[in-house]
Write an enzyme that holds these catalytic residues in place. Sequence first.
Site, short mmCIF file in Angstrom:
data_model
loop_
_atom_site.label_atom_id
_atom_site.label_comp_id
_atom_site.label_asym_id
_atom_site.label_seq_id
_atom_site.Cartn_x
_atom_site.Cartn_y
_atom_site.Cartn_z
N CYS A 80 56.27 22.47 44.88
CA CYS A 80 56.48 21.49 44.06
C CYS A 80 55.58 21.36 42.90
O CYS A 80 55.57 20.52 42.23
CB CYS A 80 56.25 20.13 44.62
SG CYS A 80 54.57 19.88 45.26
N ASP B 8 47.32 22.99 42.02
CA ASP B 8 46.05 23.09 42.24
C ASP B 8 45.79 24.50 43.23
O ASP B 8 44.90 24.98 42.96
CB ASP B 8 45.92 21.96 43.39
CG ASP B 8 45.75 20.53 42.69
OD1 ASP B 8 44.76 20.83 41.82
OD2 ASP B 8 45.96 19.62 43.14
N GLU C 14 47.59 23.24 48.96
CA GLU C 14 47.26 23.54 47.40
C GLU C 14 45.79 23.91 47.53
O GLU C 14 45.17 24.00 46.51
CB GLU C 14 47.56 22.22 46.66
CG GLU C 14 47.18 20.86 47.36
CD GLU C 14 47.53 19.64 46.88
OE1 GLU C 14 47.96 19.71 45.50
OE2 GLU C 14 47.47 18.57 47.11
N HIS D 106 47.44 13.53 31.85
CA HIS D 106 48.24 12.35 31.83
C HIS D 106 49.33 12.38 30.65
O HIS D 106 50.47 12.11 30.55
CB HIS D 106 47.64 11.05 32.06
CG HIS D 106 48.49 9.86 32.40
ND1 HIS D 106 47.84 8.70 32.83
CD2 HIS D 106 49.68 9.79 32.40
CE1 HIS D 106 48.92 7.82 32.90
NE2 HIS D 106 49.96 8.40 33.03
C1 PEP Z 1 50.27 20.56 42.65
O1 PEP Z 1 49.03 20.25 42.81
O2 PEP Z 1 50.90 21.30 42.42
C2 PEP Z 1 50.87 19.06 42.70
C3 PEP Z 1 52.04 19.16 42.76
O3 PEP Z 1 49.94 18.09 42.72
P1 PEP Z 1 49.43 17.56 41.33
O4 PEP Z 1 49.72 18.27 40.21
O5 PEP Z 1 49.85 15.99 41.43
O6 PEP Z 1 47.97 17.78 41.67
MG MG Z 2 48.08 18.94 43.56
#
Ligand code: PEP
Ligand code: MG
Length: 574
Positions: free
Chosen positions: A506, A459, A435, A191
């Site tokens: 993403c 992930d 993921e 965070h």
């Molecule tokens: C990811 O895992 O790439 C993702 C976009 O989700 P987060 O970073 O929120 O786990």
């Molecule tokens: Mg993720």
Amino acid sequence: MIIIKGIGASPGISIGKAYVLEDEEIVVTRMDIPRDRLRAEAARFKAAQKATHRDLDAAEAKVLKLLGKNHARLIDAHRLILRDALITRDVPQRIMREGVNAEFALSEALEAVNQQFEKLDDEFFRERRHDLFDVGKRLLAHLLKHTRHSLADIDHPCILISRNLLPSDTINLKESRILGFATDLGGKTSHTAILAQSLEIPAVVGLSDVSRRVKSGDTVILDGEQGLVIISPTAEAVAKYEKAQVAEHEAERALEALRGLPAVTLDDKRFRLEVNVDAPEEMKAVLALQADGIGLFRTEYLYFNRPTAPSEDEQAKAYAAVAKAMSPHPVVIRTADIGGDRLTQMGIEGPKNETNPFMGLRGVRLFLRHLDLFKTQLRAILRAAAKGNVRIMIPMVSAVAEVQAVRRLLTQAAAELQAEGVDAPKGVELGIMVEIPSAAVLLDAFLPHCDFVSVGTNDLIQYTLAVDRINEHVSHLYDPFHPAVLRLIQGVVTTTHRAGKWVSVCGEMTSDPHAVPLLVGMGCDSLSVSPRMFLRVKETVRGLRHAVMARLVAKAVTCSDSEEIRRLMREQGL
Ligand code: PEP
Ligand code: MG
């Protein structure tokens, strides 16, 4: 000159004097207070309570100004503790009954509660305990007239060095004229790192022992891009980085010209370039980027720092505001991915303290255990869909049955809204995040149940390579260029296209201009990028030839290690 390599958490270069934030140790000793002075001692404690309330008011004002209402809820939780009978009744009673000083009575009261919490062994209380001690520390600081290290007190531009930095500290950084920060602990997706990016403060984390190696006043160079901290640099190094700083500013100004232009390669392959949004406060900056949409709207922020879940109305309002602002461009709203390192204070994590929370009850797994929370969020998203172009995405999918269960819940939610006469469009698209390797490998079985796919590389890399994404000890193994990762992503793209559906990526990999050529070569339909890197990634895409990158990917996936892939890329000047 000493160079330490860590993890680049927020890009940018800063050069300046270090300010090392020491870990605070407050020592409390027991003192017997004469009977006739006990009332005065209790009054002294009351004064400390008042001063702590004033601290919280000041902190709240700051948080509200910088980050908005949702983040300010953390302060409410602290205020509640300060008003709790434990503080207002138990401590004065201990002073009077035991004839001891206020500091000692307070630390005894805190220790008693601590022991109770330990017995409860529940995630919710573990989090509350953290808050309780934070408030306790503030109170003790006032009693001891100990000036709590406040980052807001730093009155000169400097580079902050510390063991760790909490999000509540990070909030103060912009006002404190901090040029950047470096910490021993942490990962790229903490965070704190995300806040640093939003506040545009260069940061390097996961440096292990930087807080012991740097002394306040040392000259330090922070390279947020490469994840480097250079202590006592030579004159040449300073000159080199000063030049790089100027070039960086110029390059950023030059990028402004790309706003509104399409993300199209030199050989005319058009990509949708979207942004990732973590909180609505970012929307002003996001709108200015003129992106093709929001490819990932993370909704966890709505669940943080509060004892109860956000209501359907509150959520619908928040989602509708974003959907409306982006309309007609799409907004992919991801249902809350709580768990892992994203704990809330609502008491829903568990079952107990998980030994391995990233492998535990997280994302869709958690929400399928709490169908009330899940349904509320789905209803809110469907309501917001009436105000713009909204899609729904499910995080942490590992089995087809999970997608089917969500489909059923979504159909139920839509039917309920219709029966209630609430305006909510039909056929809102449902996508899954890929993921977890099982979803990537078995994607053909998932595709009949979803409308689109988005690869969460953060992930996917962690689970494919078994490298905890926030553990600095294995960060050298966290490798987006690992051929196993690339093969999985390429497979996801091919399989999704074969099913006639679209696929986006993403994770943070899309925000790395070095990795983007590979994603372009794979032919993902959309890249969703962190707002800070959006224009840089667009520039990269516009400088590439898709056909050449596709050939590069074909070679890359036959390599046996990432070094070979990086070499291939270097040969092509990438
Ligand atoms: C990811 O895992 O790439 C993702 C976009 O989700 P987060 O970073 O929120 O786990
Ligand atoms: Mg993720």
